[in-house]
Design a protein around this motif. Structure first.
Motif, mmCIF file in Angstrom:
data_model
loop_
_atom_site.group_PDB
_atom_site.id
_atom_site.type_symbol
_atom_site.label_atom_id
_atom_site.label_comp_id
_atom_site.label_asym_id
_atom_site.label_seq_id
_atom_site.Cartn_x
_atom_site.Cartn_y
_atom_site.Cartn_z
ATOM 1 N N ASP A 202 0.851 -1.189 0.000
ATOM 2 C CA ASP A 202 0.000 0.000 0.000
ATOM 3 C C ASP A 202 0.892 1.247 0.000
ATOM 4 N N ASN A 203 0.255 2.430 0.122
ATOM 5 C CA ASN A 203 1.019 3.680 0.077
ATOM 6 C C ASN A 203 2.018 3.789 1.215
ATOM 7 N N GLU A 204 1.619 3.357 2.430
ATOM 8 C CA GLU A 204 2.520 3.433 3.582
ATOM 9 C C GLU A 204 3.741 2.554 3.349
ATOM 10 N N LEU A 206 5.032 1.592 0.535
ATOM 11 C CA LEU A 206 5.859 2.166 -0.523
ATOM 12 C C LEU A 206 6.645 3.373 -0.015
ATOM 13 N N ASP A 207 5.993 4.187 0.833
ATOM 14 C CA ASP A 207 6.677 5.350 1.396
ATOM 15 C C ASP A 207 7.881 4.937 2.237
ATOM 16 N N LYS A 279 6.980 0.171 -9.024
ATOM 17 C CA LYS A 279 5.906 0.765 -8.222
ATOM 18 C C LYS A 279 6.004 2.284 -8.175
ATOM 19 N N VAL A 283 3.818 5.961 -10.009
ATOM 20 C CA VAL A 283 3.301 7.128 -9.278
ATOM 21 C C VAL A 283 3.760 8.413 -9.965
ATOM 22 N N SER A 293 8.224 10.693 0.669
ATOM 23 C CA SER A 293 6.921 10.185 1.067
ATOM 24 C C SER A 293 5.809 10.994 0.415
ATOM 25 N N SER A 294 4.732 10.333 0.122
ATOM 26 C CA SER A 294 3.594 11.004 -0.513
ATOM 27 C C SER A 294 2.976 12.044 0.414
ATOM 28 N N THR A 295 3.292 11.958 1.714
ATOM 29 C CA THR A 295 2.735 12.915 2.683
ATOM 30 C C THR A 295 3.742 13.988 3.070
#
Length: 553
Positions: A202-204, A206-207, A279, A283, A293-295
Motif C-alpha cells: 500500500d502507500n505506507e 511504498l513510502d 511501483k 506514481v 513520502s507522498s505525505t
C-alpha cells in the motif's frame, strides 16, 4: 617481507614513472584550458595558483635545493609530489587544502630523509610534535598515508608505516563514533524483516520502502548515506556476471564532482530495487531512485536527499517501531525504566550501516584493498578508523545477525521476543523424552554414539545440564565462560593483525589481494572469529535461563 632501510627506487616501475612524467604537462595544459588559474610548467619546481573567489594566490615549491642525501632521490619525489598535486587539483580539492597537503608531505620526506630508518626517531619528534592535538596528529598522518598510497610502487619501511598508522589512530574517545548495541540493531533488523514481509504493497509500505533498501544494501556495501540518496533511477545494470549497481561516489568532502563505480550485488537486492522502480514509476518519474513520502512536502520532489531520508527514518521509528510494534525508545529519556525486551536505547543513524558493513566485510575475510574499493576510500589506510569498532560491537548477540536466519513470523508479540531474541538452549524441566543421558564431569550427553563434533562437551548441541548441576558447578562454569571470551578476543586480535599486515604491505605481492595464500589466511581467520563468537553465544544462551531463575528465586 624484508625490511628496507632506505627507499629502493630500483624496484620502482620505470613505466609508471615515465607515464607520470610524460602526461604531467598534458594534464597541466588541460587544467589551464578549463579556466584554472595555474601558473606551472612540468619542468619548473615553483608553481602558483590563483583563487578568484578569495582573490588570493597560493604558492607551492617542489624543490629540495636546501637538502641533499645520497639515499634521497629528489627528482623521484618531486615528480610524485607534482603528480599528486595535479590529481588533487583535478578532483576539485580546495586550493588552500591541496597546497597544505603538498607542504606536509614534502616536510615528511625531508625530516625522514626519504624514509631512512636511521632518522625515524628524529622524524617522529619533529613531524608528530607532542605539542599538537590528537586531531592534528591524525590529520598529518592521514594525508601522509594518502600520499604514500598514491605512490603505487614505492616500498616504505614497515617501521615507518607502523609509526604513521599509530598516529593515524590517535583520537579522543569522544571522536570515535558511538554505535548502538548489537541487541538494538538486532531488534531493528527483525522489525524491518517482519514489516516488509507483507505482500500487500500500500502507500505506507511504498513510502517506507527506502528504509528496506537502505538496510539491505548499506549493511553489505559500505556506501555513505549521501551516495545512497543519490542513486539514479536507472542505477541497475544487467550483465553476464549478474546485476551491477552504479554508485555515485563522493570520495572527498571538498570534491563537488560525482564519480561512479559499478558494484556487483545479489539478485535479492536487485529484485527489491526493480520492484521499487516499477511501483514508484507508476506514481511519478524521478531523477533519483528514491522518492519522498507522498505525505511529505519537498522543494524538489524529483530529488531525494539526506534530510528526506533522516526524516523518513525518524518517522519509521516513531510510527512503526514504537506505535505499531510497541517498542519504547529510551535514547533521550531521563525517566526511570524497567527491564524489558521492548526497550531500545539507541536509534540507528543513517551512516551507522556503513560502519556495520566495514566490520562485516572484515569478518568475512575480505582483503583491505577490496574493502577500500567497496567503501569508496581514497586511501586503503582510511579503513583503519573502523578497527576501533570491532571489539566494541562484537558480542554474543551479533551471531544472530551474522547467521541471518529467516524467521516466519506473522506479527511481533511478547511470545515473539521470548522465542526469538531471548530463546534459551535448555529447559529447567526434566526432559522425559530423551532416550539417553550419559553422565559427564559436568552435565550429561544425549547422543548415544557420543560422536563429538567439538573438543569441549559444553559446546556441543547434545550437552545438557540440570539446574542443580548448574548451581553446584557455578564457579567452574563461569571460568569456562571467561575462557571462551578470551578465545574470542585472541581470534579478533589475530584477524586484526592479519588485516593490518594486508594494509601495511598491500603493495607487496606476498600480501596483496591477488595472493591466494594470504587471502586464504584472512578467510580462515574470519571463520575462527565467527566460530568462537557462535560458541560463546550458545554458551551464554545455555546459562541465561538459570541466571534468571536464580535471580527470581
Amino acid at each position: 617481507m624484508e625490511n628496507n632501510h632506505s627507499l629502493d627506487f630500483s624496484s620502482t616501475s620505470t613505466h609508471y614513472n615515465e607515464s607520470l612524467r610524460g602526461t604531467l604537462q598534458d594534464r597541466i595544459n588541460s587544467l589551464k584550458e578549463s579556466s584554472v588559474k595555474l601558473t606551472a610548467e612540468a619542468s619548473n619546481n615553483r608553481w602558483n595558483i590563483y583563487d578568484e573567489y578569495f582573490s588570493q594566490t597560493y604558492f607551492v615549491d617542489f624543490g629540495f635545493d636546501s637538502f641533499s642525501s645520497k639515499k634521497f632521490d629528489t627528482d623521484q619525489f618531486i615528480l610524485l609530489l607534482k603528480s599528486w598535486f595535479i590529481l588533487l587539483l583535478e578532483n576539485d580539492i580546495s586550493f588552500h587544502h591541496l597546497t597544505r597537503k603538498i607542504r606536509r608531505a614534502k616536510d615528511a620526506l625531508i625530516l625522514s630523509k626519504g624514509f631512512n630508518l636511521e632518522t625515524i626517531d628524529e622524524f617522529e619528534l619533529n613531524y608528530f610534535s607532542k605539542d599538537l592535538k590528537p586531531s592534528s596528529l591524525q590529520y598529518k598522518a592521514s594525508l601522509l598515508l594518502e600520499f604514500l598510497d598514491f605512490c603505487e610502487d614505492l616500498i616504505v619501511p614497515e617501521e615507518y608505516l607502523e609509526l604513521i598508522l599509530r598516529y593515524y589512530q590517535k583520537q579522543n574517545s569522544a571522536a570515535i563514533r558511538k554505535l548502538p548495541s548489537s541487541r538494538d540493531v538486532l531488534k531493528f533488523s527483525l522489525i524491518v524483516e517482519v514489516y516488509f514481509s507483507n505482500e500487500d504493497i500500500d502507500n505506507e509500505y511504498l513510502d517506507y520502502y527506502p528504509i528496506y533498501l537502505w538496510w539491505n544494501l548499506t549493511n553489505i556495501i559500505p556506501i555513505r548515506i549521501s551516495e545512497f540518496c543519490n542513486l539514479k533511477f536507472d542505477c541497475l545494470i544487467s550483465s553476464k556476471e549478474g546485476y551491477l549497481l552504479t554508485l555515485p561516489r563522493s570520495k572527498n568532502k571538498k570534491n563537488r564532482k560525482i564519480n561512479y563505480d559499478k558494484v556487483l550485488i545479489s539478485n535479492k537486492i536487485a529484485n527489491s530495487i526493480k520492484l521499487y522502480q516499477q511501483k514508484i514509476y507508476s506514481v511519478k518519474p524521478t531523477k533519483t531512485l528514491l522518492q519522498t513520502s507522498s505525505t511529505t512536502r519537498n522543494a524538489k520532489p524529483e530529488v531525494f536527499n539526506y534530510r528526506n531520508f533522516k526524516s523518513l527514518l525518524d518517522k519509521f521509528y516513531r510510527e512503526i517501531v514504537c506505535e505499531k510494534y510497541g517498542f519504547k525508545l529510551l535514547e533521550s529519556s531521563s525517566e526511570p525504566h524497567t527491564q524489558s525486551p521492548y526497550n531500545i536505547f539507541r536509534k540507528i543513524r543513517p551512516n551507522d550501516t556503513r560502519h556495520f558493513a566495514f566490520l562485516n566485510l572484515m569478518l568475512q575475510g575480505y582483503h583491505p584493498s577490496e574493502i577500500a574499493r567497496l567503501g569508496g576510500h581514497n586511501s586503503v589506510y582510511s579503513q583503519m578508523a573502523y578497527h576501533n569498532h570491532l571489539e566494541y560491537w562484537i558480542d554474543s548477540d551479533l551471531i544472530k545477525l551474522l547467521t541471518n536466519q529467516k524467521r516466519h513470523t506473522g506479527d511481533l508479540s511478547n511470545e515473539f521476543f521470548k522465542e526469538i531474541i531471548f530463546k534459551n538452549a535448555m529447559s529447567t524441566t526434566t526432559e522425559v523424552s530423551e532416550v539417553v543421558k550419559i553422565p559427564l564431569e559436568i552435565g550429561y550427553c544425549t547422543d548415544p554414539l557420543q560422536d563429538c563434533p567439538v573438543d569441549e562437551h559444553y559446546l556441543c548441541k547434545h550437552w545438557r545440564i540440570t539446574f542443580d548441576d548448574y548451581q553446584k558447578h557455578y564457579d567452574k562454569l563461569q571460568t569456562i565462560l571467561v575462557n571462551r571470551e578470551s578465545v574470542l578476543k585472541l581470534c579478533i586480535d589475530k584477524l586484526l593483525a592479519l588485516h593490518k599486515t594486508g594494509l601495511i604491505h598491500h603493495k607487496n605481492n606476498v600480501y596483496d589481494e591477488k595472493n591466494s595464500q594470504f587471502n586464504y589466511q584472512l578467510v580462515e581467520s574470519s571463520k575462527e572469529v565467527k566460530d568462537a563468537l557462535y560458541q560463546l553465544a550458545k554458551l551464554k544462551e545455555r546459562f541465561e535461563m538459570y541466571e534468571k531463575s536464580g535471580a527470581q528465586a
